[in-house]
Scaffold this active site. Structure first.
Site, PDB file in Angstrom:
ATOM      1  N   GLN A 343       0.674  -1.218   0.055  1.00 52.70           N
ATOM      2  CA  GLN A 343      -0.261   0.053  -0.029  1.00 52.70           C
ATOM      3  C   GLN A 343       0.942   1.250   0.168  1.00 52.70           C
ATOM      4  O   GLN A 343       0.597   2.271  -0.788  1.00 52.70           O
ATOM      5  CB  GLN A 343      -0.906  -0.142   1.339  1.00 52.70           C
ATOM      6  CG  GLN A 343      -2.163   0.817   1.019  1.00 52.70           C
ATOM      7  CD  GLN A 343      -3.109   0.683  -0.005  1.00 52.70           C
ATOM      8  OE1 GLN A 343      -3.104  -0.501  -0.570  1.00 52.70           O
ATOM      9  NE2 GLN A 343      -3.832   1.543  -0.623  1.00 52.70           N
ATOM     10  N   GLU A 370       3.551 -25.820   8.487  1.00 56.12           N
ATOM     11  CA  GLU A 370       4.134 -26.235   9.801  1.00 56.12           C
ATOM     12  C   GLU A 370       3.044 -25.843  10.899  1.00 56.12           C
ATOM     13  O   GLU A 370       3.371 -25.345  12.083  1.00 56.12           O
ATOM     14  CB  GLU A 370       5.505 -25.590  10.230  1.00 56.12           C
ATOM     15  CG  GLU A 370       6.359 -25.876   8.966  1.00 56.12           C
ATOM     16  CD  GLU A 370       7.931 -26.150   9.240  1.00 56.12           C
ATOM     17  OE1 GLU A 370       8.168 -26.204  10.768  1.00 56.12           O
ATOM     18  OE2 GLU A 370       8.527 -26.032   8.533  1.00 56.12           O
TER      19      GLU A 370
HETATM   20  N1  CAA Z   1       5.235 -32.514  21.557  1.00 59.45           N
HETATM   21  C1  CAA Z   1       5.370 -33.510  22.194  1.00 59.45           C
HETATM   22  N2  CAA Z   1       4.034 -34.287  21.995  1.00 59.45           N
HETATM   23  C2  CAA Z   1       2.987 -33.715  22.065  1.00 59.45           C
HETATM   24  C3  CAA Z   1       3.032 -32.352  21.271  1.00 59.45           C
HETATM   25  C4  CAA Z   1       4.508 -31.742  21.030  1.00 59.45           C
HETATM   26  N3  CAA Z   1       4.342 -30.496  20.867  1.00 59.45           N
HETATM   27  N4  CAA Z   1       1.751 -32.237  20.836  1.00 59.45           N
HETATM   28  C5  CAA Z   1       1.003 -33.101  20.995  1.00 59.45           C
HETATM   29  N5  CAA Z   1       1.802 -34.182  21.614  1.00 59.45           N
HETATM   30  C6  CAA Z   1       1.401 -35.340  22.139  1.00 59.45           C
HETATM   31  C7  CAA Z   1       0.271 -35.174  23.245  1.00 59.45           C
HETATM   32  O1  CAA Z   1       0.766 -35.213  24.461  1.00 59.45           O
HETATM   33  C8  CAA Z   1      -0.521 -36.494  23.094  1.00 59.45           C
HETATM   34  O2  CAA Z   1       0.243 -37.744  23.672  1.00 59.45           O
HETATM   35  P1  CAA Z   1      -0.752 -38.843  24.354  1.00 59.45           P
HETATM   36  O3  CAA Z   1      -0.958 -39.754  23.324  1.00 59.45           O
HETATM   37  O4  CAA Z   1       0.532 -39.403  25.084  1.00 59.45           O
HETATM   38  O5  CAA Z   1      -1.801 -38.443  24.922  1.00 59.45           O
HETATM   39  C9  CAA Z   1      -0.370 -36.984  21.477  1.00 59.45           C
HETATM   40  O6  CAA Z   1       0.614 -35.798  20.963  1.00 59.45           O
HETATM   41  C10 CAA Z   1      -1.667 -36.331  20.759  1.00 59.45           C
HETATM   42  O7  CAA Z   1      -1.812 -34.922  21.195  1.00 59.45           O
HETATM   43  P2  CAA Z   1      -3.241 -34.182  20.954  1.00 59.45           P
HETATM   44  O8  CAA Z   1      -4.395 -34.918  21.617  1.00 59.45           O
HETATM   45  O9  CAA Z   1      -3.104 -33.012  21.371  1.00 59.45           O
HETATM   46  O10 CAA Z   1      -3.548 -34.514  19.238  1.00 59.45           O
HETATM   47  P3  CAA Z   1      -4.412 -33.661  18.543  1.00 59.45           P
HETATM   48  O11 CAA Z   1      -4.960 -34.734  17.378  1.00 59.45           O
HETATM   49  O12 CAA Z   1      -5.789 -33.126  19.351  1.00 59.45           O
HETATM   50  O13 CAA Z   1      -3.669 -32.634  17.569  1.00 59.45           O
HETATM   51  C11 CAA Z   1      -2.515 -30.626  17.151  1.00 59.45           C
HETATM   52  C12 CAA Z   1      -2.856 -31.857  18.318  1.00 59.45           C
HETATM   53  C13 CAA Z   1      -1.757 -29.614  17.872  1.00 59.45           C
HETATM   54  C14 CAA Z   1      -3.648 -30.019  16.327  1.00 59.45           C
HETATM   55  C15 CAA Z   1      -1.881 -31.321  15.938  1.00 59.45           C
HETATM   56  O14 CAA Z   1      -2.417 -32.196  15.190  1.00 59.45           O
HETATM   57  C16 CAA Z   1      -1.237 -30.566  15.027  1.00 59.45           C
HETATM   58  O15 CAA Z   1       0.028 -29.495  15.375  1.00 59.45           O
HETATM   59  N6  CAA Z   1      -1.565 -30.264  13.756  1.00 59.45           N
HETATM   60  C17 CAA Z   1      -0.984 -29.521  12.850  1.00 59.45           C
HETATM   61  C18 CAA Z   1      -0.109 -30.408  11.825  1.00 59.45           C
HETATM   62  C19 CAA Z   1       1.038 -29.419  11.113  1.00 59.45           C
HETATM   63  O16 CAA Z   1       1.493 -28.461  11.703  1.00 59.45           O
HETATM   64  N7  CAA Z   1       1.203 -29.828   9.807  1.00 59.45           N
HETATM   65  C20 CAA Z   1       2.107 -29.147   8.938  1.00 59.45           C
HETATM   66  C21 CAA Z   1       2.997 -30.170   8.357  1.00 59.45           C
HETATM   67  S1  CAA Z   1       4.697 -29.870   7.941  1.00 59.45           S
HETATM   68  C22 CAA Z   1       4.371 -28.950   6.675  1.00 59.45           C
HETATM   69  O17 CAA Z   1       3.942 -27.784   6.702  1.00 59.45           O
HETATM   70  C23 CAA Z   1       4.935 -29.186   5.309  1.00 59.45           C
HETATM   71  C24 CAA Z   1       6.322 -28.947   5.164  1.00 59.45           C
HETATM   72  O18 CAA Z   1       7.120 -29.384   4.501  1.00 59.45           O
HETATM   73  C25 CAA Z   1       6.953 -27.675   5.856  1.00 59.45           C
END
Ligand code: CAA
Length: 388
Positions: A343, A370
């Site tokens: 802008q 990510e």
């Molecule tokens: N560190 C360690 N463990 C973790 C964690 C972390 N940051 N976040 C979650 N966990 C663990 C939890 O403690 C849990 O453990 P238990 O099984 O022992 O209970 C388990 O993981 C599941 O956690 P949630 O119940 O919180 O999982 P959820 O299904 O509700 O999802 C979420 C959580 C934060 C939404 C996650 O799915 C997420 O981050 N989604 C986004 C994915 C993403 O960032 N994708 C991008 C891909 S990479 C990319 O962009 C391409 C590239 O090439 C750059």
């Protein structure tokens, strides 16, 4: 220049200045051309590897530079400030690829799979997302089935940064669907493995010189020794690695915002309208003040996340929330600042004669990959509310 009073070491200043000089001399002259063609910048990426930028935090014994997280963030910021596409290739090699192997890999895996990528001789990738599984990463459909001393991998992964050129991939597959996210397992795959191929290349709005594609696995057999971590540990590995990756994306977004801001200040000092420099109009001056303040706040959050990650290397504490806040604020700042920069520049901001429109296009992805801004908010809110 930043107003930040920060206790940088000589090493921090050295890597920041080296990255700044390299980006200005070697990347700036080619950035627009590679953005236009969408070609992968092999030559500059190789040089960045030779300079140690592809594995800044990787210990020297595994081919890296053996520096701290803040050094990585400072270098990432300077590279992205000149070209965000080089920035994301660097970020994926450093954080998404190397971090997981160093933290969860066996000694043999670290020795074999880290040095080529940390030294920039090869490109690494991280493959979690699928066409029907993005933010809800635990719902992946790709399957890995144990067969003697191997696993047989089948599935289609999408939106893989560096997918078209990566020699080594950390990929996440379901080994036990009944366990949902607890049934996910991570594997290390070499690109030459039979059954592995690269799918559709994504034509993108921004970061066009970074290559993004699908990856296909059709009865792709990998030895059990290429399993990263234990069976069922994959989701935790994916999330842990993303905590590091998000700090890199925050630094990338910060770099893009700084570039757009500095260009805007220069333009506001020179461009005249209605008999005065446009910066003298309060409408422009207030915009610049907001841009600057957002950038400095982003810097604090991002450097703080880097310090939190560095501390975690000895304490083992998580830095999930610090990383999420840095990534959220940095990406939204990057979008806000580049939007304002277009802008302020008016027609010139919309023209390919200047890099402003490229900064604007490049900024958008930082709110998506990510973990989208919505996912970062979800992570922060759950933590604050004590829900997870
Ligand atoms: N560190 C360690 N463990 C973790 C964690 C972390 N940051 N976040 C979650 N966990 C663990 C939890 O403690 C849990 O453990 P238990 O099984 O022992 O209970 C388990 O993981 C599941 O956690 P949630 O119940 O919180 O999982 P959820 O299904 O509700 O999802 C979420 C959580 C934060 C939404 C996650 O799915 C997420 O981050 N989604 C986004 C994915 C993403 O960032 N994708 C991008 C891909 S990479 C990319 O962009 C391409 C590239 O090439 C750059």
């Amino acid at each position: 220049m930043s107003n930040l009073i920060f206790p940088f070491t000589d090493e921090h200043r050295m890597i920041r200045d080296t990255a700044r000089d390299f980006a200005r001399e070697k990347i700036a002259p080619i950035a627009a051309e590679f953005d236009e063609s969408g070609e992968f910048p092999h030559e500059t990426i190789k040089k960045m590897g030779e300079m140690g930028f592809m594995g800044i935090e990787v210990p020297e014994e595994y081919g890296g530079a053996g520096m701290d997280t803040l050094s990585y963030v400072l270098a990432e910021e300077e590279i992205a400030k000149v070209d965000a596409a080089h920035g994301v290739i660097m970020s994926v090699n450093n954080s998404l690829y190397c971090t997981g192997i160093l933290k969860f890999g066996t000694e043999e895996q670290k020795k074999k799979y880290v040095p080529p990528v940390a030294s920039g001789k090869a490109i690494g990738a991280y493959s979690l997302t699928e066409p029907m599984s993005g933010s809800d990463a635990g719902t992946m459909k790709s399957r890995a089935v144990r067969d003697g001393d191997s696993y047989i991998l089948n599935g289609r992964k999408s939106w893989v940064t560096s997918g078209p050129v990566a020699e080594y991939i950390v990929v996440f597959m379901m080994t036990n669907p009944e366990l949902h996210h607890r049934g996910v397992t991570a594997f290390l795959v070499e690109a030459g493995t039979p059954g592995f191929s690269r799918g559709k290349k994504e034509p993108k709005l921004g970061i066009r010189a970074s290559a993004t594609s699908e990856l296909l696995f059709e009865d792709c057999r990998v030895p059990v020794t290429n399993r990263l971590g234990e069976e069922g540990e994959g989701f935790k590995i994916a999330m842990t690695v993303l905590d590091s990756g998000r700090i890199g994306i925050a630094a990338q977004a910060l770099g893009i915002a700084e570039a757009a801001y500095e260009a805007s200040v220069e333009y506001a000092r020179e461009r005249e309208a209605f008999g005065q420099k446009i910066g003298q109009f309060q409408g422009i001056g207030f915009k610049l003040a907001d841009m600057k303040t957002h950038i400095e706040a982003t810097r604090l959050l991002t450097y703080n996340a880097a310090l939190a990650k560095q501390r975690a290397k000895t304490t083992g504490e998580r830095f999930t929330v610090e990383a999420a806040m840095a990534k959220l604020f940095a990406s939204e700042t990057s979008m806000f600042v580049t939007h304002a920069a277009v802008q302020i520049h008016g027609g010139m901001g919309y023209s390919k004669e200047l890099p402003i429109e490229r900064y604007f296009r490049d900024a958008k992805i930082t709110e998506i990959y990510e973990g989208t801004s919505e996912i970062q908010r979800l992570v922060i809110a759950r933590s604050e509310l004590g829900l997870k």
